[in-house]
Design an enzyme around this catalytic site. Structure first.
Site, PDB file in Angstrom:
ATOM      1  N   GLU A   1     -33.113  -1.580 -36.972  1.00 60.08           N
ATOM      2  CA  GLU A   1     -34.261  -1.094 -37.726  1.00 60.08           C
ATOM      3  C   GLU A   1     -33.818  -0.024 -38.701  1.00 60.08           C
ATOM      4  O   GLU A   1     -32.668   0.420 -38.692  1.00 60.08           O
ATOM      5  CB  GLU A   1     -35.339  -0.569 -36.771  1.00 60.08           C
ATOM      6  CG  GLU A   1     -35.892  -1.649 -35.853  1.00 60.08           C
ATOM      7  CD  GLU A   1     -36.973  -1.144 -34.914  1.00 60.08           C
ATOM      8  OE1 GLU A   1     -37.341   0.043 -35.023  1.00 60.08           O
ATOM      9  OE2 GLU A   1     -37.444  -1.921 -34.070  1.00 60.08           O
TER      10      GLU A   1
ATOM     11  N   HIS B   1     -46.357   4.927 -40.317  1.00 59.75           N
ATOM     12  CA  HIS B   1     -45.631   3.658 -40.267  1.00 59.75           C
ATOM     13  C   HIS B   1     -45.862   2.941 -41.587  1.00 59.75           C
ATOM     14  O   HIS B   1     -47.004   2.814 -42.041  1.00 59.75           O
ATOM     15  CB  HIS B   1     -46.119   2.793 -39.099  1.00 59.75           C
ATOM     16  CG  HIS B   1     -45.154   1.711 -38.752  1.00 59.75           C
ATOM     17  ND1 HIS B   1     -44.946   0.609 -39.554  1.00 59.75           N
ATOM     18  CD2 HIS B   1     -44.309   1.567 -37.701  1.00 59.75           C
ATOM     19  CE1 HIS B   1     -44.020  -0.167 -39.006  1.00 59.75           C
ATOM     20  NE2 HIS B   1     -43.618   0.397 -37.883  1.00 59.75           N
TER      21      HIS B   1
ATOM     22  N   ARG C   1     -38.162   5.531 -42.253  1.00 61.64           N
ATOM     23  CA  ARG C   1     -39.596   5.308 -42.442  1.00 61.64           C
ATOM     24  C   ARG C   1     -40.237   6.238 -43.464  1.00 61.64           C
ATOM     25  O   ARG C   1     -41.134   5.825 -44.202  1.00 61.64           O
ATOM     26  CB  ARG C   1     -40.317   5.460 -41.099  1.00 61.64           C
ATOM     27  CG  ARG C   1     -40.055   4.303 -40.174  1.00 61.64           C
ATOM     28  CD  ARG C   1     -40.782   4.497 -38.858  1.00 61.64           C
ATOM     29  NE  ARG C   1     -40.511   3.361 -37.985  1.00 61.64           N
ATOM     30  CZ  ARG C   1     -40.948   3.277 -36.737  1.00 61.64           C
ATOM     31  NH1 ARG C   1     -41.651   4.268 -36.222  1.00 61.64           N
ATOM     32  NH2 ARG C   1     -40.674   2.221 -36.001  1.00 61.64           N
TER      33      ARG C   1
ATOM     34  N   HIS D   1     -48.789   7.126 -37.530  1.00 61.41           N
ATOM     35  CA  HIS D   1     -48.109   6.397 -36.464  1.00 61.41           C
ATOM     36  C   HIS D   1     -47.577   7.286 -35.345  1.00 61.41           C
ATOM     37  O   HIS D   1     -47.762   6.994 -34.171  1.00 61.41           O
ATOM     38  CB  HIS D   1     -46.965   5.595 -37.075  1.00 61.41           C
ATOM     39  CG  HIS D   1     -46.221   4.731 -36.103  1.00 61.41           C
ATOM     40  ND1 HIS D   1     -46.833   3.733 -35.364  1.00 61.41           N
ATOM     41  CD2 HIS D   1     -44.908   4.711 -35.742  1.00 61.41           C
ATOM     42  CE1 HIS D   1     -45.933   3.135 -34.599  1.00 61.41           C
ATOM     43  NE2 HIS D   1     -44.773   3.712 -34.797  1.00 61.41           N
TER      44      HIS D   1
ATOM     45  N   ARG E   1     -38.705  11.000 -37.121  1.00 63.93           N
ATOM     46  CA  ARG E   1     -38.215  10.235 -35.969  1.00 63.93           C
ATOM     47  C   ARG E   1     -37.450   8.993 -36.409  1.00 63.93           C
ATOM     48  O   ARG E   1     -37.931   8.203 -37.220  1.00 63.93           O
ATOM     49  CB  ARG E   1     -39.398   9.809 -35.093  1.00 63.93           C
ATOM     50  CG  ARG E   1     -39.016   8.929 -33.915  1.00 63.93           C
ATOM     51  CD  ARG E   1     -40.254   8.539 -33.126  1.00 63.93           C
ATOM     52  NE  ARG E   1     -41.085   7.610 -33.859  1.00 63.93           N
ATOM     53  CZ  ARG E   1     -41.242   6.315 -33.533  1.00 63.93           C
ATOM     54  NH1 ARG E   1     -40.615   5.816 -32.493  1.00 63.93           N
ATOM     55  NH2 ARG E   1     -42.032   5.543 -34.245  1.00 63.93           N
TER      56      ARG E   1
END
Length: 538
Positions: free
Chosen positions: A116, A244, A292, A353, A388
């Site tokens: 990811e 997100h 992200r 998110h 994160r």
């Protein structure tokens, strides 16, 4: 008035892991677990993508995972904590597998590993696109075998009990604040109960419901963080709210949006604007696999530039069989609203998110309040820093749940868990002079206003004028709600509104104090990073 040694608030992976370990260690002692909804209605349940862990040392290493986490955290991670989580993670995953968690495997029996945004290697273990659900399933089954664990559902924790409730003045400067337990609204009896505990463990989850659209379930109202703040505990870095990049866009939807996991882009999904252009290469060399915060800002920029409410995620080039194997729930959800992923692109937009900040804890999960521990999304351990890294949160929850277990069980075995000094003095909840609110619209309209303010002024991109306006409007909402709270009988709706206003206040204050753009806090008035790297503690 009930008394227990070990009180757990929350039934996500953080709460269940700790409760199970304590039950195994102390089979003769009762572990009481409270949840305000059903036992499986948690943020864990909705974690699609997976859990990041280094268990393939031939192609990966602890050093790579640590470095990826530090880069994503944008200079604000606690390196020692990062090293703890990454190096202790494999043992915690193996424990979960031993309890029956099924992660997807290759034909040769090795685990399938995804990649990811922000990760340099394939290290994400997953169970189709319902990884969190599968992990929670295994833990709930394990907890169900422990006769000394009692899970009480539909119990809403109102407040932590501290010296304040004994008539003492408690402020942020009070050096020895102690937690004696909690006041709880039992939704089945509609009565308020007092629960005393030698140790209280908060695993109360996130706060995404403070925004108009979020991937979080309805229960994610920041209750633990708000309670600790009211109890004068330390809260830090609340300005770092991760959006997100790819929640499924459905016109007119507010509340919980369906998550399109980042793993879809990890498998080759491409973000395109309204003109069909793949735009991520304009914003970052890593394109669709950038961290992200970068992807969310890029999507936000494209939406504003083109005047659209969403962008597109293109999966038309995927093999259908492969997509169905990896993302069956995403396929079914898209199909249910008329999207054929082999022919149509998926409309996506960012949604709130994950909260990277929260209740400040040390490397053992201990808060600034004695006998109170916090783990999971409600806590701030120092792992995530300003942003994160994808799929690190489930790992963090397991590692810190175990470290709390080690710390608390050691104290219990050494006889260091003090009996309640003030058992006879702690008052029952006083509801005298309150009544049922005459109009529910007072609560629902305030919640609507709060979410509007937070989404419009304190979203992905911020500036000083927006933050100042948000602060003024939140002050008014707080004043109105506190007046209603003092005169009304407590209800879940009123308690959640009160907590969410506190969360909004903490996010706004953190963003105002941070005079820079770092990680998830992007302020157009301070586009550069400050040379002074520091946490914002409230």
């Amino acid at each position: 008035m009930q008394q227990v040694d070990f009180l757990v608030i929350g039934t996500g992976i953080a709460g269940l892991t700790y409760a199970y370990k304590m039950a195994q260690q102390f089979p003769e002692r009762k572990i009481l677990v409270l949840t305000k909804a059903a036992a499986d209605e948690t943020n864990t349940k909705y974690a699609q993508g997976g859990v990041a862990v280094v268990n393939d040392t031939e192609h990966d290493s602890f050093e790579k995972h640590i470095e990826d986490t530090l880069i994503a955290g944008d200079g604000l991670c606690n390196k020692k904590v990062v090293e703890i989580v990454v190096t202790e993670g494999p043992d915690r995953i193996n424990e979960l597998i031993a309890l029956g968690t099924n992660f997807d495997k290759e034909a040769d029996g090795d685990y399938k590993r995804g990649k990811e945004g922000g990760h340099s290697e394939f290290r994400i273990l997953h169970h189709k696109d319902v990884t969190g659900w599968e992990m929670e399933r295994a833990l709930l089954e394990a907890v169900g075998t422990c006769p000394n664990i009692e899970i009480v559902k539909h119990c809403f924790v109102i407040d932590l009990i501290t010296q304040h409730h004994l008539g003492y003045l408690v402020t942020k400067a009070t050096p020895d604040i102690e937690c004696y337990g909690v006041y709880v609204l039992n939704l089945r009896t509609n009565g308020i109960e007092t629960i005393l505990a030698k140790t209280t463990y908060l695993a109360s989850g996130g706060n995404g419901q403070v925004y108009r659209t979020t991937t979080n379930p309805g229960i994610a109202t920041g209750d633990g963080v708000a309670m600790v703040y009211r109890a004068k505990g330390r809260i830090e870095n609340m300005e770092f709210i991760q959006f997100h990049p790819t929640a499924l866009f459905e016109a007119g939807l507010t509340g919980q949006a369906f998550l399109i996991t980042e793993a879809v882009r990890g498998d080759g999904g491409i973000l395109r604007n309204k003109d069909g252009e793949a735009f991520m290469e304009k914003y970052d060399a890593r394109k669709d696999l950038a961290p992200r915060d970068i992807v969310a800002r890029a999507i936000d920029s494209e939406m504003k530039r083109t005047g659209t409410e969403h962008v597109w995620l293109d999966c038309r080039h995927f093999e259908l069989e492969k997509f169905l194997e990896h993302f069956p729930n995403i396929y079914e959800k898209c199909k249910s609203i008329g999207i054929d992923i082999t022919r149509n692109m998926i409309p996506v937009s960012p949604a709130a998110h994950y909260s990277c900040g929260g209740i400040k804890v040390n490397e053992w999960g201990q808060t600034s309040i004695r006998n109170l521990y916090a783990v999971g999304e409600c806590s701030s351990t120092g792992l995530h820093g300003a942003n994160r890294l994808a799929s690190n949160s489930l790992l963090e929850a397991m590692v810190f749940a175990h470290r709390c277990f080690e710390q608390v069980s050691k104290k219990a075995l050494n006889g260091e868990l003090n009996a309640h000094h003030y058992e006879g003095e702690i008052p029952e909840w006083n509801a005298k002079g309150t009544m049922q609110p005459k109009e529910m619209i007072l609560i629902t309209q305030s919640l609507k206003e709060l979410r509007q303010v937070m989404s419009d002024y304190v979203g992905i991109v911020r500036n000083n004028i927006r933050l100042e306006r948000a602060s003024k409007r939140l002050d008014l909402l707080w004043e109105e709600t506190e007046q209603l709270y003092r005169s009304s009988k407590v209800s879940p709706q009123l308690l959640e509104l009160r907590n969410l206003i506190t969360i909004g206040y903490l996010i706004v204050k953190g963003a105002i104090f941070r005079k820079e753009s770092r990680g998830l806090n992007y302020n157009t008035d301070y586009p550069e990073k400050s040379v002074l790297v520091q946490n914002v503690v409230l």
